[in-house]
Design a protein around this motif. Sequence first.
Motif, mmCIF file in Angstrom:
data_model
loop_
_atom_site.group_PDB
_atom_site.id
_atom_site.type_symbol
_atom_site.label_atom_id
_atom_site.label_comp_id
_atom_site.label_asym_id
_atom_site.label_seq_id
_atom_site.Cartn_x
_atom_site.Cartn_y
_atom_site.Cartn_z
ATOM 1 N N HIS A 65 0.784 -1.024 0.054
ATOM 2 C CA HIS A 65 0.126 0.144 -0.151
ATOM 3 C C HIS A 65 0.776 1.243 -0.067
ATOM 4 N N ILE A 66 0.513 2.240 -0.864
ATOM 5 C CA ILE A 66 1.166 3.465 -1.069
ATOM 6 C C ILE A 66 1.569 4.182 0.216
ATOM 7 N N GLU A 67 0.503 4.041 1.164
ATOM 8 C CA GLU A 67 0.622 4.986 2.484
ATOM 9 C C GLU A 67 1.470 4.162 3.751
ATOM 10 N N SER A 73 -2.006 1.577 -5.002
ATOM 11 C CA SER A 73 -3.203 2.240 -4.355
ATOM 12 C C SER A 73 -4.101 1.102 -3.632
#
Length: 124
Positions: A65-67, A73
């Motif tokens: 996940h990008i975060e 995304s």
Amino acid sequence: MAKGIYTIVLLLVSNLFMTFAWYGHLQFQKIYWLKNTGLIGNIAISWGIALFEYVFQVPANRIGHIEHGGPFSMFELKTIQEAISISVFVLVNIYVFKEGNLQWNHILGFALILLAVFVLFKKW
């Protein structure tokens, strides 16, 4: 790049366990010591297998996940998971479960799912 590869490998392993958790109990009648397992037994065995699905799936999504520093995304993670899921299912069904024949409409449907991956990842 490495996080993307780790994510995909973990999702492959996760989906292998998922396929056996979701569909493996349908094969129990072919295994002598499992053929009389009732519904509760089937659920318990499937939940036990599904535990390993989550052991690989949760880290895959966090790593990817990008975060969390990954390249994907949430939409992309889900799309990758679906493409892997259908691919793993087809291979397990053909080579392990040996149930049914892969027909043209199955291939077309799976190709459309893979086309969805392309469309989702395309930067418009």
